[in-house]
Design a protein around this motif. Sequence first.
Motif, mmCIF file in Angstrom:
data_model
loop_
_atom_site.group_PDB
_atom_site.id
_atom_site.type_symbol
_atom_site.label_atom_id
_atom_site.label_comp_id
_atom_site.label_asym_id
_atom_site.label_seq_id
_atom_site.Cartn_x
_atom_site.Cartn_y
_atom_site.Cartn_z
ATOM 1 N N TRP A 8 -6.131 -0.806 1.189
ATOM 2 C CA TRP A 8 -4.699 -0.998 1.468
ATOM 3 C C TRP A 8 -3.992 -1.580 0.257
ATOM 4 C CZ3 TRP A 8 -4.079 2.112 5.026
ATOM 5 C CH2 TRP A 8 -4.877 2.159 6.170
ATOM 6 N N GLY A 9 -4.704 -2.378 -0.518
ATOM 7 C CA GLY A 9 -4.116 -2.971 -1.710
ATOM 8 C C GLY A 9 -5.205 -3.405 -2.661
ATOM 9 N N HIS B 295 -1.603 -2.937 -6.731
ATOM 10 C CA HIS B 295 -1.425 -1.578 -6.236
ATOM 11 C C HIS B 295 -1.467 -1.602 -4.710
ATOM 12 C CE1 HIS B 295 -2.013 -0.320 -10.349
ATOM 13 N NE2 HIS B 295 -3.204 -0.890 -10.368
ATOM 14 N N PHE B 296 -0.560 -0.851 -4.085
ATOM 15 C CA PHE B 296 -0.484 -0.822 -2.634
ATOM 16 C C PHE B 296 -0.480 0.622 -2.136
ATOM 17 C CE2 PHE B 296 1.370 -4.792 -4.033
ATOM 18 C CZ PHE B 296 0.669 -5.706 -3.249
ATOM 19 N N ASN B 297 -1.269 0.856 -1.110
ATOM 20 C CA ASN B 297 -1.398 2.178 -0.509
ATOM 21 C C ASN B 297 -0.093 2.554 0.186
ATOM 22 O OD1 ASN B 297 -2.145 4.364 1.216
ATOM 23 N ND2 ASN B 297 -4.266 3.649 1.215
ATOM 24 N N MET C 72 5.993 -4.789 9.513
ATOM 25 C CA MET C 72 6.275 -5.547 8.298
ATOM 26 C C MET C 72 5.383 -6.775 8.160
ATOM 27 S SD MET C 72 7.942 -5.183 5.590
ATOM 28 C CE MET C 72 9.245 -4.003 5.958
ATOM 29 N N PHE C 73 4.983 -7.400 9.277
ATOM 30 C CA PHE C 73 4.115 -8.573 9.146
ATOM 31 C C PHE C 73 2.731 -8.184 8.622
ATOM 32 C CE2 PHE C 73 2.945 -7.240 13.439
ATOM 33 C CZ PHE C 73 1.587 -7.530 13.526
ATOM 34 N N VAL C 74 2.309 -6.945 8.863
ATOM 35 C CA VAL C 74 1.047 -6.450 8.313
ATOM 36 C C VAL C 74 1.210 -6.146 6.825
ATOM 37 C CG1 VAL C 74 -0.644 -4.575 8.420
ATOM 38 C CG2 VAL C 74 0.286 -5.542 10.535
ATOM 39 N N ILE C 75 2.323 -5.536 6.465
ATOM 40 C CA ILE C 75 2.617 -5.278 5.052
ATOM 41 C C ILE C 75 2.627 -6.591 4.271
ATOM 42 C CG2 ILE C 75 4.389 -4.472 3.430
ATOM 43 C CD1 ILE C 75 5.170 -2.395 5.572
ATOM 44 N N ASP C 76 3.287 -7.600 4.829
ATOM 45 C CA ASP C 76 3.342 -8.909 4.164
ATOM 46 C C ASP C 76 1.946 -9.503 4.009
ATOM 47 O OD1 ASP C 76 6.055 -8.983 3.693
ATOM 48 O OD2 ASP C 76 6.527 -10.028 5.559
ATOM 49 N N TYR C 77 1.094 -9.310 5.006
ATOM 50 C CA TYR C 77 -0.264 -9.833 4.913
ATOM 51 C C TYR C 77 -1.016 -9.194 3.742
ATOM 52 C CZ TYR C 77 -5.273 -9.839 5.608
ATOM 53 O OH TYR C 77 -6.621 -9.919 5.382
ATOM 54 N N VAL C 78 -0.933 -7.875 3.608
ATOM 55 C CA VAL C 78 -1.633 -7.195 2.513
ATOM 56 C C VAL C 78 -1.080 -7.656 1.165
ATOM 57 C CG1 VAL C 78 -2.159 -4.960 1.459
ATOM 58 C CG2 VAL C 78 -2.198 -5.198 3.950
ATOM 59 N N ILE C 79 0.236 -7.811 1.081
ATOM 60 C CA ILE C 79 0.862 -8.281 -0.160
ATOM 61 C C ILE C 79 0.356 -9.670 -0.524
ATOM 62 C CG2 ILE C 79 3.042 -9.028 -1.205
ATOM 63 C CD1 ILE C 79 4.413 -6.782 0.407
ATOM 64 N N HIS D 187 -2.288 -11.209 0.548
ATOM 65 C CA HIS D 187 -3.728 -11.147 0.285
ATOM 66 C C HIS D 187 -3.993 -10.814 -1.183
ATOM 67 C CE1 HIS D 187 -7.745 -9.338 0.167
ATOM 68 N NE2 HIS D 187 -8.030 -9.990 1.273
ATOM 69 N N GLU D 188 -3.309 -9.796 -1.708
ATOM 70 C CA GLU D 188 -3.537 -9.407 -3.104
ATOM 71 C C GLU D 188 -2.974 -10.446 -4.070
ATOM 72 O OE1 GLU D 188 -5.646 -7.230 -3.552
ATOM 73 O OE2 GLU D 188 -5.625 -6.507 -1.491
ATOM 74 N N LEU D 189 -1.829 -11.004 -3.756
ATOM 75 C CA LEU D 189 -1.257 -12.047 -4.623
ATOM 76 C C LEU D 189 -2.146 -13.287 -4.673
ATOM 77 C CD1 LEU D 189 2.509 -11.804 -3.605
ATOM 78 C CD2 LEU D 189 1.577 -11.282 -5.864
#
Length: 227
Positions: free
Chosen positions: A155-156, A165-167, A175-182, A184-186
Amino acid sequence: MELSYEIRRSTKRKKLTITVERDRSVVVHAPANVSDGAVRQLVDKKRLWLFEKLQHEQKYQPLPHPPGKELVNGEAALYLGRAYRIELVDDSDGGIRFAGKFLIPRSHVRQRRQVLRQWYVERAREKILPRVCSQAHGLGVAFEQATINDSCYRWGSCTPGNNLHFNWRLIKAPMFVIDYVIVHELAHLIEANHTPRFWNIVRAQLTAMDRARDWLRDNGQRLEEDV
């Protein structure tokens, strides 16, 4: 039991890390000067964790949908966590429009996967990349570049050069899932490995961390499905 893995070395990497990709491959990310023996030591230490990851049923089972089905009125496609109806319209010039439903010109039916994918990619750039900047500011970290990519298995990702990089398929998730992946990578810019400190950083920035992980576990395969 034999455990195979790939070693990817980089002069920019400072620590050894292991990832299990969604195709069941095990990848060891290593600094250029780390010996094969040190890599084997880490793999042996993480062997139990690796087998648990590799045996995760839901995450790695094959996708159930048949390829190449016909696109018809009334089918649905995911966007930001919700399924919206697809409607075929008599519009020979325009591309996909979204108005509480997906309006797809009949002329694009044969290329539906390509045109819908491109629509998703554009929305991902439009909505995900600004949130990367916002979450980075909240964490007090800096990255080199953030991009949307077509990774089949992650996913990232965060590279040794601090590029993110994000899938594009993430745009189908809430959006709360998108924020989690973001986040997580940060967080890897602060703590490279998935240590307790790492998860504390993510949870402190995102209170919905556990809910997001559960959502991805239960719905991740839906993000990969074609229409």
